[in-house]
Design an enzyme around this catalytic site. Structure first.
Site, PDB file in Angstrom:
ATOM      1  N   VAL A 162      33.647  38.106  35.750  1.00  0.00           N
ATOM      2  CA  VAL A 162      34.297  36.821  36.021  1.00  0.00           C
ATOM      3  C   VAL A 162      35.762  36.836  35.610  1.00  0.00           C
ATOM      4  CG1 VAL A 162      34.274  34.364  35.429  1.00  0.00           C
ATOM      5  CG2 VAL A 162      32.128  35.550  35.896  1.00  0.00           C
ATOM      6  N   HIS A 163      36.085  37.452  34.476  1.00  0.00           N
ATOM      7  CA  HIS A 163      37.476  37.402  34.013  1.00  0.00           C
ATOM      8  C   HIS A 163      38.426  38.208  34.883  1.00  0.00           C
ATOM      9  CE1 HIS A 163      36.493  41.301  32.634  1.00  0.00           C
ATOM     10  NE2 HIS A 163      37.110  41.333  31.485  1.00  0.00           N
TER      11      HIS A 163
END
Length: 385
Positions: free
Chosen positions: A292-293
């Site tokens: 996600v990051h």
């Protein structure tokens, strides 16, 4: 005619500084004074704090040099050599390909960083940090990889202003800025998929320790790379069925790697793009491990919606990655990942609250954090469909 401020009506006097703001202004003025710094360094009650701050400021200035000392140790295979036992400079020099004088210079620098230690007889041995690096080859891979990051950070102001042009990291991670990630070819994924596997290996067991995976029937590792996490889950939970989803050339690499491990029948590899293709159905648990990051909010929203659609009611989504706001890990999320992802061209470290908001917006509920062994490396959040 009175000035009008948007949304505030007639201009008003600036708010009075709070007590804390007045104290900070006073304190900063004192600390900024060279005369005060000299006095604090000699006064018994402030001497230790002044010395600690001096060291911290110098470490910030010299951090790049420290990192390059570590890089040299990795490149020269110093730690594996010392794993055999303590050695004298004269014995180490030919094995490192350095003169005795340069070997001692490197060893003294490494000892100052607690990577090696000097014994009373003058020989050098591994210290805890050097020994830990031997047991974590993924860290060594990241250290080698940092040559690209250092190149991109030669002018950090240009990077912040968007004036640096194309960075080496944006080319290394082609999916980050690609308009159509699904069109990324096999030649573009070979380098980064191996490094991604190394970074997943660093935290795979921590994630598996944090959550009861065995309660699920089928796991899909979304953005699973070459299958390192799926492999660890398969070995930990013999009855768990597994799927892996990633870009087509990455999924193909995973398929070949897992076949070589005899896991091709347990782990089904699917190629596609979560932006354009529907995810495979059938999993009651989806994992996003260090994924996600890497992406900006719009793509994260699309990713979470795709995961939500792929899960049946009652299914679970687990996110594991470094998160902003982790006590004691602020430099990891905000300094390291902040600038690494800026150079990569996509993504940012998010706080658990920011991730909860994105999960809720995608339709997930019962969102909670899950403790991990090493939250500095990865924290975990689970949410229900």
């Amino acid at each position: 005619m009175p000035l009008i401020r948007a949304g505030r009506g007639p201009a008003a006097e600036a708010p009075r500084p709070t007590w804390r703001e007045r104290w900070l202004a006073f304190r900063n003025a004192r600390v900024a004074s060279p005369a005060f710094q000299r006095w604090a360094a000699g006064f018994p009650l402030t001497r230790r704090t002044a010395q600690r701050n001096t060291r911290a400021l110098f470490d910030l200035c010299a951090g790049f040099v420290y990192a390059q000392v570590l890089f040299a140790c990795i490149r020269l295979d110093l730690f594996p050599v010392l794993k055999e036992g303590p050695l004298a400079v004269a014995a180490l020099a030919p094995r490192l390909g350095l003169t005795p004088e340069r070997t001692e210079r490197l060893l003294r620098a490494a000892a100052s960083l607690a990577l090696v230690t000097r014994l009373p007889d003058g020989r050098f041995a591994l210290a805890d940090l050097g020994a830990a690096l031997i047991g974590n080859p993924s860290i060594a891979a990241m250290i080698e990889h940092h040559a690209m990051l250092y190149d991109d950070l030669r002018d950090p102001v240009a990077l912040l202003r968007g004036e640096a042009g194309e960075t080496r990291l944006s080319g290394y991670w082609p999916y980050a800025g690609a308009a159509e990630p699904g069109a990324v070819g096999p030649e573009a994924v070979a380098g980064y998929s191996g490094l991604m596997s190394a970074s997943q290996a660093l935290i795979a067991e921590d994630v598996l320790d944090a959550y009861p995976f065995a309660r699920h029937a089928c796991l899909m590792d979304l953005g699973g790379g070459e299958g390192v996490f799926a492999e660890a889950a398969a070995r930990r939970c013999p009855s768990l069925r597994l799927m892996l989803f990633d870009l087509p050339p990455v999924a193909e690499r995973a398929r070949a790697r897992l076949a070589g491990l005899g896991l091709d029948r347990r782990i089904a590899c699917h190629g596609g793009s979560f932006l354009d293709d529907a995810l495979p159905r059938g999993a009651d648990l989806i994992t996003l491990v260090r994924i996600v990051h890497d992406h900006d909010d719009a793509r994260v929203a699309a990713l979470l919606r795709a995961a939500h659609a792929a899960l049946a009611p009652g299914g679970t989504l687990l996110i594991a990655e470094p998160m902003a706001g982790t006590p004691g890990a602020e430099p990891i999320a905000d300094a390291y990942f902040g600038f690494y992802l800026l150079a990569m061209g996509s993504g940012r470290a998010r706080t658990p609250d920011e991730l909860r908001a994105l999960l809720a917006e995608a339709g997930f509920g019962r969102i909670r954090t899950v403790p991990t062994r090493r939250p500095l490396l990865a924290r975990a959040i689970v949410a229900a469909r």
